[in-house]
Design an enzyme around this catalytic site. Structure first.
Site, PDB file in Angstrom:
ATOM      1  CG  HIS A   1      19.837   7.354   2.926  1.00 50.44           C
ATOM      2  ND1 HIS A   1      20.885   7.174   4.060  1.00 50.44           N
ATOM      3  CD2 HIS A   1      18.859   6.835   3.232  1.00 50.44           C
ATOM      4  CE1 HIS A   1      20.345   6.477   4.825  1.00 50.44           C
ATOM      5  NE2 HIS A   1      19.007   6.439   4.626  1.00 50.44           N
TER       6      HIS A   1
ATOM      7  CG  ASP B   1      21.997   4.349  -2.491  1.00 50.60           C
ATOM      8  OD1 ASP B   1      21.386   2.958  -2.407  1.00 50.60           O
ATOM      9  OD2 ASP B   1      21.684   5.043  -1.507  1.00 50.60           O
TER      10      ASP B   1
ATOM     11  CE  LYS C   1      16.988   0.124   2.516  1.00 50.04           C
ATOM     12  NZ  LYS C   1      16.254   0.741   3.705  1.00 50.04           N
TER      13      LYS C   1
ATOM     14  CB  CYS D   1      18.496   9.163   6.407  1.00 49.29           C
ATOM     15  SG  CYS D   1      18.646   8.395   7.937  1.00 49.29           S
TER      16      CYS D   1
ATOM     17  CD  GLN E   1      14.370   2.636  -0.394  1.00 55.33           C
ATOM     18  OE1 GLN E   1      13.371   2.187  -0.776  1.00 55.33           O
ATOM     19  NE2 GLN E   1      14.852   2.976   0.776  1.00 55.33           N
TER      20      GLN E   1
END
Lengths: 404, 141
Positions: free
Chosen positions: A121, A198, A224, A362, A201
């Protein structure tokens, strides 16, 4: 699970009508919906506990501080960190990555190397580019193959004694690929490089154990995870966080300030300058409780079933191409239909009450790799149903009839 | 004598009043988009591209007998449909009238959301650019 109406009832917004249709919310990779408990907790905090946290001697400040710190303990248990003070609250994943890139970046020297991947991202690309501009370090990129998986052979080749930081996503937000982070961490550590994952997600979809992973930094966002916006987590190993200089200066993060020299507070406060999103952090606990009640294993099973059903049904649509076809995927499906622009598809699905995301997500380097301007993207959460997939497929076919 | 911007706007509003559901309206827009003459690839230059986050628009303009003629294209068909309507309203008009056009008909035909800046389809920037062209031509005239 054929009927999950109990779960859906926990999320009031799912009952919305959009353009005279029942809402189908398939944009969960952008943000998930909030449970009644989370919404109620935000209100409860402002009604009963609102006060600034830490250092206050009065009753409300103490109560608010306790609630705030309770969430930190919840996060610690949720990702199984060794210490509670290894949990730093930030504004979100982007903020967490910027914190590390900016702070750890100051310890980098010219010719040091940072490895990221082609599927990151922009939030896990740009902070490192800025960091390289300042430190003179070099950015190295792990490419992806046609299925949207990391090229682990090249990753291995890129690793060397100059590699100081490896920053890779756990799950790709545009391709759905689940990366072999355990292997990445192990290989990086063999080269004495620190690893940032990261987890934007992943944290709501797969179980995370930072000690078992032996990861140095793990970042994710509350919004999220069915929680409030404006709250993020940076997990970092105590030893590394202690070596890092502060990111931002201000209140809360100091031990003692004179006009010429300041000594800094200990962890986690050293990295939490200024008044945080207190109500958001307090309410975040309710969404962690929810995830723990559902159980990450159960969540993953349901979302995997949605993924495989939707993939099967989408493949029946003539001219539909799925972008990101790894065997190891999370509940994210990016696709294009021959002759149809993703924007047109998104606009028409919206008219039928179906919320999907369209564009480059993104991740412009991913789009460049596949030579496409963007994709339409469906992404699942635990409250989604097979029936919603059927409605979405029907709507895509209708849109196709209209557009072609 | 050309129709005025106002007259064309009213004509379009009347046309759209015939549709009693969104599907017919969108199908009409898609047809308009498909029938809009394409701009050749060689004319799609860096100078005339308007990059939206979602779709892209290319816009060219030329002056003829003190009127401006617009040519535009997009990679998304819905965007092209709306471009076709905007061209029908603003092309072959005098620069001054283009600059002053309020384009209130967009709301009347129920397409306001398509022109919201959050749609990021490049249309808001396109209208701005059409007016900038008009301003440029007016100063030359």
């Amino acid at each position: 699970m054929s009927d999950n109406s109990d779960i859906r009832n926990m999320f009031p917004i799912l009952k919305s009508r959009v353009n005279d249709n029942d809402l189908v919310y398939f944009d969960n990779a952008a943000t998930t919906q909030k449970s009644k408990e989370v919404i109620k907790e935000l209100e409860r905090f402002y009604l009963q506990e609102n006060s600034n946290i830490h250092r206050g001697v009065h009753h409300l400040s103490q109560v608010a501080t306790d609630s705030f710190e309770l969430t930190r303990k919840s996060v610690k248990t949720f990702i199984n960190s060794k210490f509670t003070h290894e949990i730093i609250f930030t504004k979100g994943t982007t903020d967490s990555i910027n914190l590390v890139a900016s702070s750890l970046g100051r310890l980098l020297k010219k010719d040091d190397e940072i490895i990221i991947s082609e599927m990151e991202h922009h939030s896990n690309i740009v902070p490192w580019q800025l960091c390289c501009e300042i430190s003179g370090a070099k950015l190295k990129i792990v490419p992806i193959n046609d299925s949207g998986e990391l090229d682990m052979i090249i990753f291995n080749e890129l690793l060397n004694s100059k590699t100081k930081i490896v920053a890779i996503t756990h799950i790709s937000n545009s391709l759905g690929t689940i990366n072999p982070i355990k292997e990445i961490i192990k290989l990086s550590h063999e080269n004495n490089a620190k690893v940032l994952i990261d987890g934007a997600q992943s944290a709501a979809h797969v179980s995370i154990d930072v000690q078992e992973l032996d990861v140095d930094f793990y970042c994710f966002s509350a919004h999220k995870l069915y929680g409030p916006t404006g709250v993020g987590v940076l997990y970092g190993k105590e030893e590394i966080l202690n070596q890092m200089p502060p990111y931002q200066g201000g209140g809360e993060m100091i031990k003692e300030v004179s006009l010429h020299k300041t000594t800094y507070a200990s962890l986690p406060h050293k990295f939490e300058a200024g008044t945080p999103n207190i109500a958001g952090v307090v309410a975040f606990k309710k969404s962690i409780d929810l995830l723990e009640n559902f159980g990450l294993k159960t969540i993953k099973e349901h979302e995997d079933a949605l993924l495989s059903y939707a993939t099967k049904e989408l493949k029946k649509i003539e001219g539909l191409i799925i972008v990101g076809t790894s065997e190891n995927k999370s509940g994210i499906i990016s696709f294009n239909i021959n002759g149809i622009h993703h924007y047109d598809l998104g606009v028409i699905l919206d008219k039928m009450g179906i919320a999907i995301r369209t564009g480059h997500h993104c991740t412009q380097p991913v789009m460049r790799k596949f030579n496409i301007p963007g994709t339409a993207r469906i992404s699942f959460a635990y409250y989604n149903t097979f029936d919603e997939i059927d409605r979405c497929i029907k709507a895509i076919n209708k849109a196709k009839d209209m557009l072609l | 004598m050309n129709m005025s911007i106002n007259e064309i706007e009213n004509e379009i509003v009347e046309e759209f009043e015939m549709f009693d559901n969104w599907i017919d309206k969108y199908e009409y827009l898609i047809d308009l988009g498909k029938s809009l003459p394409k701009i050749s690839d060689s004319e799609k230059t860096k100078e005339n591209i308007i990059t939206g986050c979602q779709s892209q628009v290319w816009l060219n303009a030329k002056e003829k007998d003190r009127h401006i003629i617009f040519y535009a294209d997009s990679d998304a068909i819905m965007t092209k449909g709306i471009i076709a309507i905007l061209i029908r309203v603003l092309s072959f008009q005098k620069p001054k009238d283009i600059i002053n056009a309020k384009l209130e008909f967009i709301e009347k035909i129920g397409l306001k959301e398509q022109l919201s800046p959050t749609r990021a389809n490049g249309l808001v920037s396109m209208i701005k650019k059409m007016k900038i062209y008009a301003l440029g031509f007016e100063q030359k005239l």
